[in-house]
Scaffold this motif. Sequence first.
Motif, mmCIF file in Angstrom:
data_model
loop_
_atom_site.group_PDB
_atom_site.id
_atom_site.type_symbol
_atom_site.label_atom_id
_atom_site.label_comp_id
_atom_site.label_asym_id
_atom_site.label_seq_id
_atom_site.Cartn_x
_atom_site.Cartn_y
_atom_site.Cartn_z
ATOM 1 N N LEU A 40 0.836 -1.202 0.000
ATOM 2 C CA LEU A 40 0.000 0.000 0.000
ATOM 3 C C LEU A 40 0.867 1.247 0.000
ATOM 4 O O LEU A 40 1.947 1.268 0.588
ATOM 5 N N LEU A 41 0.402 2.282 -0.654
ATOM 6 C CA LEU A 41 1.101 3.560 -0.648
ATOM 7 C C LEU A 41 0.590 4.416 0.505
ATOM 8 O O LEU A 41 -0.614 4.411 0.793
ATOM 9 N N PRO A 42 1.467 5.162 1.155
ATOM 10 C CA PRO A 42 0.983 6.050 2.213
ATOM 11 C C PRO A 42 0.090 7.137 1.628
ATOM 12 O O PRO A 42 0.237 7.523 0.472
ATOM 13 N N LEU A 43 -0.850 7.580 2.412
ATOM 14 C CA LEU A 43 -1.793 8.658 2.098
ATOM 15 C C LEU A 43 -2.911 8.271 1.141
ATOM 16 O O LEU A 43 -3.938 8.935 1.112
ATOM 17 N N VAL A 44 -2.734 7.242 0.325
ATOM 18 C CA VAL A 44 -3.763 6.914 -0.663
ATOM 19 C C VAL A 44 -4.330 5.507 -0.504
ATOM 20 O O VAL A 44 -4.957 4.999 -1.410
ATOM 21 N N ASP A 100 4.255 7.555 9.812
ATOM 22 C CA ASP A 100 4.874 6.245 10.042
ATOM 23 C C ASP A 100 4.889 5.425 8.755
ATOM 24 O O ASP A 100 5.891 4.799 8.420
ATOM 25 N N HIS A 101 3.796 5.439 8.022
ATOM 26 C CA HIS A 101 3.739 4.701 6.756
ATOM 27 C C HIS A 101 4.761 5.247 5.755
ATOM 28 O O HIS A 101 5.461 4.478 5.093
ATOM 29 N N LEU A 102 4.845 6.568 5.672
ATOM 30 C CA LEU A 102 5.789 7.184 4.747
ATOM 31 C C LEU A 102 7.232 6.862 5.145
ATOM 32 O O LEU A 102 8.079 6.578 4.286
ATOM 33 N N ALA A 103 7.521 6.872 6.433
ATOM 34 C CA ALA A 103 8.866 6.528 6.911
ATOM 35 C C ALA A 103 9.214 5.087 6.552
ATOM 36 O O ALA A 103 10.347 4.786 6.155
ATOM 37 N N ARG A 104 8.261 4.190 6.637
ATOM 38 C CA ARG A 104 8.510 2.788 6.288
ATOM 39 C C ARG A 104 8.772 2.630 4.788
ATOM 40 O O ARG A 104 9.560 1.789 4.384
#
Length: 181
Positions: A40-44, A100-104
């Motif tokens: 999954l992509l962060p934010l979307v 957190d998702h973006l950092a991963r």
Amino acid sequence: VRARHAQRLIRRVLGYILAGVATLFAIAGPFGGTTWGRDLLPLVHRDALVSAGTIAVIIVLAQYVASRRDALVGFERHGAKILAACASLIAMSWITAEADHLARVIVDVPGPHAEAWRDVDGSTRSHVHAVAGTITSVGWILQALAAFAIGWTMRSPFMRWTGLALVGITVFKFVFVDLAQ
């Protein structure tokens, strides 16, 4: 007449209780066993979009309540402020989870509930948390600037103070949490 007034009062109180519980779930939602992973992509992804939609709906409701403020009585006259504060808290929660998702994605590690997370070494985990903390602080500052700008354009002292309070919270977090990492 009294019976109808009592029924309306009960419905309104139940509505406020339901809205409060829904707000608590919306704030805690991004942290409760997130199913986010490398696919999954962060934010979307679905959960992020639902949270963003929730924030948008609350903002629209706050504007509607603010436009009808003169018809409200008692503490209900502050309904727009309460809704704006709820939207702000939910947005802070959403920004934290998506940071957190973006950092991963940046560090290229799986989510904390994936089996592969157990194989990630401690220094990489610390790096992920540090990057997520920094992204969270940037997101909160952007949210604070947006709240301040909205307060300025709408001539709302409450929104300006909300923006300034968020700057203070972010500076406190940055000094005592982010720099410690």
